[in-house]
Scaffold this motif. Structure first.
Motif, PDB file in Angstrom:
ATOM      1  N   PRO A 285       0.922   3.403  -3.644  1.00 48.04           N
ATOM      2  CA  PRO A 285      -0.397   3.983  -3.956  1.00 48.04           C
ATOM      3  C   PRO A 285      -0.844   5.035  -2.947  1.00 48.04           C
ATOM      4  N   GLU A 286      -0.550   4.821  -1.665  1.00 46.29           N
ATOM      5  CA  GLU A 286      -0.952   5.796  -0.648  1.00 46.29           C
ATOM      6  C   GLU A 286      -0.183   7.098  -0.814  1.00 46.29           C
TER       7      GLU A 286
ATOM      8  N   ARG B 102      -1.662   9.055  -3.604  1.00 44.03           N
ATOM      9  CA  ARG B 102      -2.942   9.624  -3.214  1.00 44.03           C
ATOM     10  C   ARG B 102      -2.771  10.828  -2.277  1.00 44.03           C
ATOM     11  N   ARG B 103      -1.762  10.789  -1.405  1.00 45.37           N
ATOM     12  CA  ARG B 103      -1.666  11.788  -0.342  1.00 45.37           C
ATOM     13  C   ARG B 103      -0.689  12.928  -0.636  1.00 45.37           C
TER      14      ARG B 103
ATOM     15  N   ASP C 280       0.805  -1.221   0.000  1.00 45.80           N
ATOM     16  CA  ASP C 280       0.000   0.000   0.000  1.00 45.80           C
ATOM     17  C   ASP C 280       0.841   1.276   0.000  1.00 45.80           C
TER      18      ASP C 280
END
Length: 602
Positions: free
Chosen positions: A548-549, A552-553, A545
């Motif tokens: 991808p995290e 996104r952040r 993760d």
């Protein structure tokens, strides 16, 4: 018009004989005391004028009286400090037969300060009333006489021809006030460390370290007591009983804690009065830890610059107050290195506790059979060592289920009582050799002695591993009696920017050094950068993760377009489609490094 700053106080020339003998540190304290005394007299003049105005209402007069009492208290404090500096800094002890002067040195300086202010206000009055003008010359004559008297006194004190009386004022007004009930520590008050000891023992050094590395809020005990007394309208808190002083101190600490609920540690420095700190301890209990910083006289003398008489005089002042009798919970030896001092302070700020770590047998790890067997033998070897209090834990993919054969390493953390003893190192070497024989698996072993772990003198990644263990990640071995530090996520996050800077530098080197831009190290450092960038935002992510995290952040980063992990592993192990996979990783790394550079520039 009342000036914001007082007129200059000329004292260097008449006190030249005395000032020439003061060490640099004592001269600074002398200047601060004289400057504070003169500023206070300046403010006191204005406050007293404020309650004399026509048609002043009773409320204004009462408020003015409280201000005057507070300023008088400050005036006494600066005067007594000035006398202490003179007593400690004067290199000649007067004979007991030397004549006694009529007043302490500070009284003469105080009188000069008031007379200089009187000249200033007399000149202002003369501008409006010519009849006042003759007074100007007479006040100037008084200043001249005071200069001459101070010069004579200075020379006599330096040569030992004259003795000075005790400068303590023993003010009593405002001391009849008593609290209805004794205060208790409120729920928001964090642990408090009170630092005591004799001169040059390292109290301030300790306070600075705890403030810088442990996020402690520093207070001088005199400041707290003065502030608390001012709230109560008390002129001289040092004339109060020890219990009343303790009540005032606790009340001030409670007030601060209520206004700053995020503070996790407070330090109080310059704890010299044994009875007062004992009373405070009785009120606060275990919330207060009294620490005596102990250093032999010879070491303190060397650190102070070698002025024996000055150091002895400062010690006499402090021991008269009870500095050598404070009820210490801990005695901290500061006669050694700064590293040793810092280690002791870290233990005080966050004492290690008996480890409560979940353990699992190596056979339950989702690893190849040969790796599980080698890991099991390592744990058996370390657990069989006599008198060893060991922690053995795997970190990363070896324990979180993300192991990829031919790709993953074994990252191991071992904390042992004997550190790098021969038997510990032999067990590690055997484990490393076995892993290499199992298809070239690399061992990344971090082996630390318990003493370094207990004072949290650890890399950021090890601190993060300890957080994970304390939050439920399993270890392979946690010996009975093992004491480890309690590490918070906040502490790890505080050290993340430095770890991130190192990771960015290493990634740039891997990206641009010929021969180093290989698939595996570049990909792993890309994941590491994403993990640290997220952790800097207090976001803890592991496994698949992480990237991808981060996409996104992290605002403005955009997609990194990495190939699937299976394709990356295949390119690393078998060179399958290596050029395309490496090119995609390099593009993603460049995008992330460029994004980081832009954020730093912003």
């Amino acid at each position: 018009m009342f000036a914001v700053n007082p007129p200059p106080l000329p004292f260097n020339e008449p006190l030249a004989a005395l000032l020439a003998l003061l060490p640099a540190k004592e001269r600074t304290r002398f200047d601060e005391a004289v400057s504070g005394l003169h500023r206070t007299n300046h403010r006191l003049w204005r406050a007293e004028d404020g309650v004399r105005v026509e048609a002043a209402d009773p409320v204004r007069i009462a408020d003015g009286k409280r201000v005057i009492d507070q300023l008088n208290m400050d005036r006494v404090r600066y005067a007594e400090r000035l006398d202490e500096v003179i007593a400690a800094g004067c290199p000649v002890a007067p004979a007991v037969t030397a004549p006694m002067h009529t007043e302490p040195f500070s009284s003469a300086v105080d009188r000069l300060s008031v007379t200089v202010l009187r000249l200033h206000h007399t000149r202002l009055a003369a501008d409006e009333d010519p009849g006042v003008q003759p007074r100007v010359a007479r006040v100037q004559a008084q200043i001249h006489d005071l200069h001459e008297a101070l010069g004579s006194l200075s020379e006599d004190v330096v040569t030992g021809r004259r003795r000075l009386p005790d400068g303590a004022r023993f003010k009593l007004y405002g001391t009849a006030m008593h609290a209805d009930t004794r205060p208790a520590p409120n729920p928001n008050l964090p642990p408090v460390i009170a630092l005591g000891g004799l001169s040059e023992c390292g109290k301030s050094t300790s306070g600075i370290f705890l403030s810088r590395d442990e996020d402690a809020v520093r207070f001088k005990i005199g400041f707290l007591l003065t502030q608390a007394a001012a709230r109560q309208g008390l002129a001289d808190p040092y004339a109060l009983s020890p219990m009343r002083q303790a009540e005032l101190l606790l009340d001030e600490l409670n007030r601060f804690a209520d206004a700053h609920v995020d503070v996790e540690l407070i330090t109080i420095e310059s704890v010299h009065r044994a009875e007062s700190i004992a009373a405070l301890k009785s009120l606060m209990g275990e919330r207060l830890r009294v620490v005596y910083v102990d250093v032999p006289f010879a070491v303190r003398l060397a650190r102070s610059g070698g002025n024996r008489q000055a150091l002895e005089e400062k010690d006499r002042i402090k021991t008269r107050r009870g500095a050598d009798r404070i009820p210490a919970d801990e005695v901290l030896d500061n006669s050694g290195s700064v590293t040793r001092l810092h280690g002791g302070l870290r233990r005080l700020a966050s004492p290690p506790t008996t480890a409560r770590v979940k353990t699992i047998p190596p056979q339950e790890l989702r690893l190849p059979t040969a790796v599980r067997g080698a890991t099991s033998r390592l744990v058996e070897s370390l657990s069989a060592l006599p008198d060893e209090r060991c922690l053995v834990a795997l970190t990363g993919s070896a324990v979180n289920g993300g192991w990829e054969e031919g790709w993953s390493d074994v990252d191991l953390l071992a904390i042992t009582e004997s550190g790098h003893s021969e038997r510990v190192m032999r067990a590690m070497d055997e484990y490393r050799s076995t892993l290499l024989a199992c298809g070239g698996i690399h061992l990344g072993a971090t082996v630390l002695p318990v003493s370094e772990a207990q004072v949290r003198r650890l890399p950021n990644r090890v601190l993060a591993a300890l957080v994970m263990l304390q939050e439920g990640s399993p270890a392979l071995l946690a010996g009975p009696g093992l004491r480890l530090p309690v590490v918070s996520r906040r502490e790890v996050e505080r050290g993340t920017p430095a770890a991130l800077a190192d990771a960015v530098a290493t990634t740039r080197r891997l990206r641009h050094d010929p021969g180093h831009g290989r698939v595996r190290p570049l990909y792993k450092h890309l994941v590491l950068l994403c993990r640290l960038l997220l952790r800097e935002q207090s976001v803890w992510v592991s496994g698949d993760d992480i990237v991808p995290e981060a996409v996104r952040r992290l605002p403005g980063l955009g997609p990194l377009d990495l190939p699937p992990l299976a394709a990356v592993v295949s390119a690393h192990r078998e060179d399958t489609d290596r050029a395309r996979v490496l090119g995609a990783i390099e593009t993603a790394v460049d995008r992330l490094l460029t994004w980081h550079e832009r954020q730093c520039a912003a």
